[in-house]
Design an enzyme around this catalytic site. Sequence first.
Site, short mmCIF file in Angstrom:
data_model
loop_
_atom_site.label_atom_id
_atom_site.label_comp_id
_atom_site.label_asym_id
_atom_site.label_seq_id
_atom_site.Cartn_x
_atom_site.Cartn_y
_atom_site.Cartn_z
N ASP A 150 -26.56 16.27 2.81
CA ASP A 150 -25.36 15.46 2.62
C ASP A 150 -25.16 14.65 4.15
O ASP A 150 -26.36 14.92 5.34
CB ASP A 150 -24.02 16.46 2.71
CG ASP A 150 -22.77 16.03 3.83
OD1 ASP A 150 -21.91 16.04 2.12
OD2 ASP A 150 -22.60 16.77 4.03
N GLU A 166 -27.39 11.45 1.15
CA GLU A 166 -26.21 10.79 0.63
C GLU A 166 -26.17 9.48 1.91
O GLU A 166 -26.47 10.06 3.15
CB GLU A 166 -25.55 11.12 0.52
CG GLU A 166 -24.43 11.07 0.64
CD GLU A 166 -22.83 11.87 0.89
OE1 GLU A 166 -21.28 11.71 0.26
OE2 GLU A 166 -22.41 12.59 2.16
N ASP A 220 -27.92 21.42 -2.16
CA ASP A 220 -26.80 20.46 -1.70
C ASP A 220 -27.69 20.87 0.14
O ASP A 220 -27.35 22.36 -0.01
CB ASP A 220 -25.34 20.01 -2.09
CG ASP A 220 -24.96 19.15 -1.95
OD1 ASP A 220 -25.38 18.27 -0.14
OD2 ASP A 220 -24.58 18.64 -2.77
N HIS A 267 -18.59 13.26 -6.66
CA HIS A 267 -17.01 14.73 -6.61
C HIS A 267 -16.26 13.47 -5.65
O HIS A 267 -14.96 14.31 -4.84
CB HIS A 267 -17.34 16.03 -6.05
CG HIS A 267 -18.39 15.54 -4.78
ND1 HIS A 267 -19.50 15.41 -4.24
CD2 HIS A 267 -17.59 16.24 -3.56
CE1 HIS A 267 -19.79 15.62 -3.28
NE2 HIS A 267 -18.87 16.11 -2.89
N ASP A 268 -16.65 13.03 -4.74
CA ASP A 268 -15.73 12.04 -3.59
C ASP A 268 -15.19 10.83 -4.23
O ASP A 268 -14.44 10.46 -2.98
CB ASP A 268 -16.88 11.58 -2.47
CG ASP A 268 -17.19 13.16 -1.85
OD1 ASP A 268 -16.90 14.28 -1.96
OD2 ASP A 268 -18.46 12.89 -1.12
C1 NOJ Z 1 -20.15 14.09 1.46
C2 NOJ Z 1 -19.74 15.53 0.53
O1 NOJ Z 1 -19.66 14.58 -0.87
C3 NOJ Z 1 -17.94 15.41 0.98
O2 NOJ Z 1 -17.76 16.18 -0.42
C4 NOJ Z 1 -17.73 15.93 1.87
O3 NOJ Z 1 -16.34 16.46 2.40
C5 NOJ Z 1 -18.01 15.16 3.39
N1 NOJ Z 1 -19.31 15.19 2.56
C6 NOJ Z 1 -18.80 16.55 4.49
O4 NOJ Z 1 -19.20 17.72 4.37
#
Ligand code: NOJ
Length: 544
Positions: free
Chosen positions: A215, A278, A113, A339-340
């Site tokens: 990210d 992402e 990441d 994970h989000d």
């Molecule tokens: C995306 C990540 O997947 C998430 O977990 C994070 O809180 C935010 N970006 C900020 O970095």
Amino acid sequence: MTQATSPDTPFSPDPADHPWWRRGVVYQVYPWSFQDTTGDGIGDIPGILARLDHLAELGVDAVWLSPVYVSPMADFGYDVADYRDVDPRFGTLADLDRLIAALHARGMKLIMDFVPNHTSDRHPWFVESASSRTNPRADWYIWRDPAPDGGPPNNWRSMFGGIGWEWSQPRGQWYYHAFLKEQPDLDWRNPAVVAAMHDVLRFWLARGVDGFRVDVIWHLLKDPAFRDNPPNPDWRPGEPEVRRILQIMTCDQPGILDLVEGFRRVLDEYDDRVLIGELYLTIERLCAYYGDHLDGAHLPFNFHLMMDPWDAETVGGLIEEYERRLPAGAWPNWVLGNHDNPRVASRLGPAQARVAAMFLLTARGTPTLFQGDEIGLPNGVIPPERVRDPQEKNEPGLPGHDRDIARTPMQWDAGPFAGFSTVEPWLPLVPGWETRNVAAQAADPASMLSLHRRLIALRRAHPALAVGSVRVLVAEAGLLAYERRAGDDRVVVMLNLGGALIETRLAEADGGQIVLSARGGRDGEIVGARITLAADDGLVIACD
Ligand code: NOJ
């Protein structure tokens, strides 16, 4: 071996002629929750090393590892205080080197990441930048003078709730943070920031990592005139308050492609690496991130299976729109969970989660699988006193907003703490872990895990599934059917996205042989002119 990345080279039906990140399956490891070896209730890198057999038996090709960098963990590692070292919670740099070597020895890749939009407020760059207006890093972050009334410079909000600006006393200025105030945004219009971050990439590439998941790549640039974001007319009470405004001035800005292409140029200094971005964007906008000459991200993440309704018309339409908008020679990708977001098994229910797995692993495009989805892990149940997610803490109770529910530990076996740890884990196990675990499912040919293993094996065995073309055959009334083809290899997939029996005719499948069904019990059946598909079932049909 990367001939197929050029729009000008002819298609090869041999997967070996395609780069690994096209023909392979990516598996996301969330290090907090994979395997604890130190007895602190938190996963670690030696734990990942101890569980490589699971990944090999599943058959995945690459691990994307969520952040393991040194971090105060205000946002669980997405607040990096040192990009070149491992947080002691997870182990050491030497452990990470061992992980890279061990994955490579098994023919797997490691994707790190990379968190470039913001650092931790404890990163030495920010500490220095915040110390005065004249220090060497004074312009590495997004600093602004107050508005005439002394308040924040504009209406930009934090994605995690509240205003997006924080006051700094020593500078007498505000700094912008798209996420937590502990995550100040770097100023990517500053060439020194770009150069420093490129060196971070090189640090890891030289250590042997095979690529990066970048990210919030669409957040990196902000409007240089700092204009207000406009109101969102579609916002409804109950939605996160950041959605009250449209992120038009803070995301997906002109010039962002130059930064993406800059990352890509660094990766291209090394062999065979992958750049994943992402992006929560429309299909049209995410396709721009491939770059005008395929010189941007190899795989701009496509999250539409998480963003859009799960029905035959929508998913069929998505495939067609995606195929239409992909630049010539670009390769698609699909993601079902991360994970989000809430777990796929809870979003769609356990029966449709099997159908969705069948889609993910037979679709044209690199699949990314989130740890735990292979055992059908549903959302965790987090009592209020155990909430860890800062997004949830800032705005409690909004539906689908609590990210802890997707981050609960892997459930390995029926032993204490599901084999994840020797102590109560940082987040609770999902109730029913005594039976919903890897060991139990490995022994059950009808389990979600067995379904995943078989789907991945089929993807490997059939060039049509790994690298072939796609043609949507039917996308209506619960039925999604598509054909994959590479050279002589042809596979038809029929998915029942509804709860009713389907009886239909499908000329393209006539005479084919069922090699896998989502509900089981139909292997080897030869498909005739009429075909029935039970509710929540799916078929993979080999047709030669
Ligand atoms: C995306 C990540 O997947 C998430 O977990 C994070 O809180 C935010 N970006 C900020 O970095």
